[in-house]
Enzyme design. Structure first.
Site, PDB file in Angstrom:
ATOM      1  N   ASP A  76       0.792  -1.236   0.000  1.00 55.46           N
ATOM      2  CA  ASP A  76       0.000   0.000   0.000  1.00 55.46           C
ATOM      3  C   ASP A  76       0.823   1.285   0.000  1.00 55.46           C
ATOM      4  O   ASP A  76       1.988   1.307   0.429  1.00 55.46           O
ATOM      5  CB  ASP A  76      -0.891   0.033   1.253  1.00 55.46           C
ATOM      6  CG  ASP A  76      -2.063  -0.937   1.174  1.00 55.46           C
ATOM      7  OD1 ASP A  76      -2.048  -1.829   0.303  1.00 55.46           O
ATOM      8  OD2 ASP A  76      -2.986  -0.802   1.999  1.00 55.46           O
ATOM      9  N   HIS A 222       3.767  -2.077   3.240  1.00 54.32           N
ATOM     10  CA  HIS A 222       3.750  -0.728   2.667  1.00 54.32           C
ATOM     11  C   HIS A 222       5.057  -0.398   1.955  1.00 54.32           C
ATOM     12  O   HIS A 222       6.127  -0.518   2.559  1.00 54.32           O
ATOM     13  CB  HIS A 222       3.540   0.312   3.776  1.00 54.32           C
ATOM     14  CG  HIS A 222       2.147   0.320   4.340  1.00 54.32           C
ATOM     15  ND1 HIS A 222       1.724  -0.588   5.271  1.00 54.32           N
ATOM     16  CD2 HIS A 222       1.084   1.134   4.084  1.00 54.32           C
ATOM     17  CE1 HIS A 222       0.449  -0.339   5.577  1.00 54.32           C
ATOM     18  NE2 HIS A 222       0.041   0.692   4.876  1.00 54.32           N
TER      19      HIS A 222
HETATM   20 ZN    ZN Z   1      -2.817   3.410   3.130  1.00 52.82          ZN
END
Ligand code: ZN
Length: 262
Positions: A76, A222
């Site tokens: 992400d 992430h």
């Molecule tokens: Zn996010």
């Protein structure tokens, strides 16, 4: 449960409360209590990313994909020019495919990198245009604007239209599900997340994601907003090689969410 039935149940509580107070005024404390409880339930459901109460929400891969021993790596908040190219190199070394939930304005800013993600066989899905921290407080028009704008950005830059949406920080409200339906997007959360934007301990992040590791898991890391370990390495770069080795050892195949739809 579809969010329409949540709306219906919610409306019934409000109407019942009004009717109760009109016909028997002394019941007002009970009526008010019911309305407050109803709002508390809706708010709690929106603050719990893996909840199904506000509409369908992928927290694991579908049964057919799970039976094929598949796992989804979802990454992400990118693209990020310092981290994403190194993530792509690691994935390539392990012949692994991943799903990138990208922020629309970052896709516009790092368009070449976004196209690189797609050209290597990964998919880019919708993580809103700006990743606003108040996303879950927006009304239907605000949510629709954030999501539709990211759909356009990603389609224009990569030529591929997202079919999944993930809310910033996973936080939602009851307006989201009807917006996603209109844009033909599926909501995807995760089975486990590493908290790798705040946890600087790569070993702890790896353990969180890998214990237990089963087919059908959707794991969240992430490449954007990545925390750095004590040596200044983005945590995902320390975790991903170990995770990919473990998947290989367990004979689990990393696939995109779109591939898991088949
Ligand atoms: Zn996010």
């Amino acid at each position: 449960m579809r969010s329409t039935s949540i709306f219906a149940a919610s409306a019934a509580v409000h109407l019942g409360a009004v009717a109760g107070v009109v016909t028997r005024p002394p019941v007002w404390p009970w009526a008010l209590g019911a309305v407050v409880a109803n709002h508390a339930i809706l708010t709690a459901a929106g603050l719990w990313p893996r909840s199904q109460l506000l509409g369908p929400n992928w927290v694991r891969l579908p049964a057919a994909s799970t039976a094929r021993d598949e796992v989804a790596l979802t990454i992400d908040d990118g693209p990020d020019p310092a981290v994403t190219p190194r993530v792509l190199a690691l994935l390539e070394r392990h012949a692994a495919q991943a799903t990138f939930f990208c922020i629309g304005e970052r896709v516009e800013r790092y368009a070449e990198l976004a196209r690189e993600i797609v050209s290597r066989g990964h998919t880019i899905e919708n993580h809103s245009q700006r990743h606003r921290h108040n996303f879950s407080l927006l009304g239907p028009a605000g949510m629709r604007a954030e999501i539709a704008r990211a759909q356009r950005s990603i389609l224009e830059v990569t030529g591929s239209q997202p079919v999944f949406f993930r809310a910033p920080a996973g936080l939602r409200n009851p307006f989201l599900d009807p917006v996603l339906n209109r844009l033909q997007l599926r909501l995807a959360s995760w089975t486990r997340r590493g908290f790798d934007t705040v946890n600087r301990n790569a070993d702890a992040v790896f353990q969180r994601l890998a214990t237990p590791l089963r087919s059908g898991d959707i794991l969240l890391l992430h490449d954007g907003h990545a925390a750095q370990d004590a040596r200044g390495t983005p945590v995902i770069l320390a975790v991903l090689p170990r995770l990919l080795d473990l998947l290989h050892a367990r004979q689990l195949t990393p696939v995109t969410l779109r591939a898991a739809l088949a």
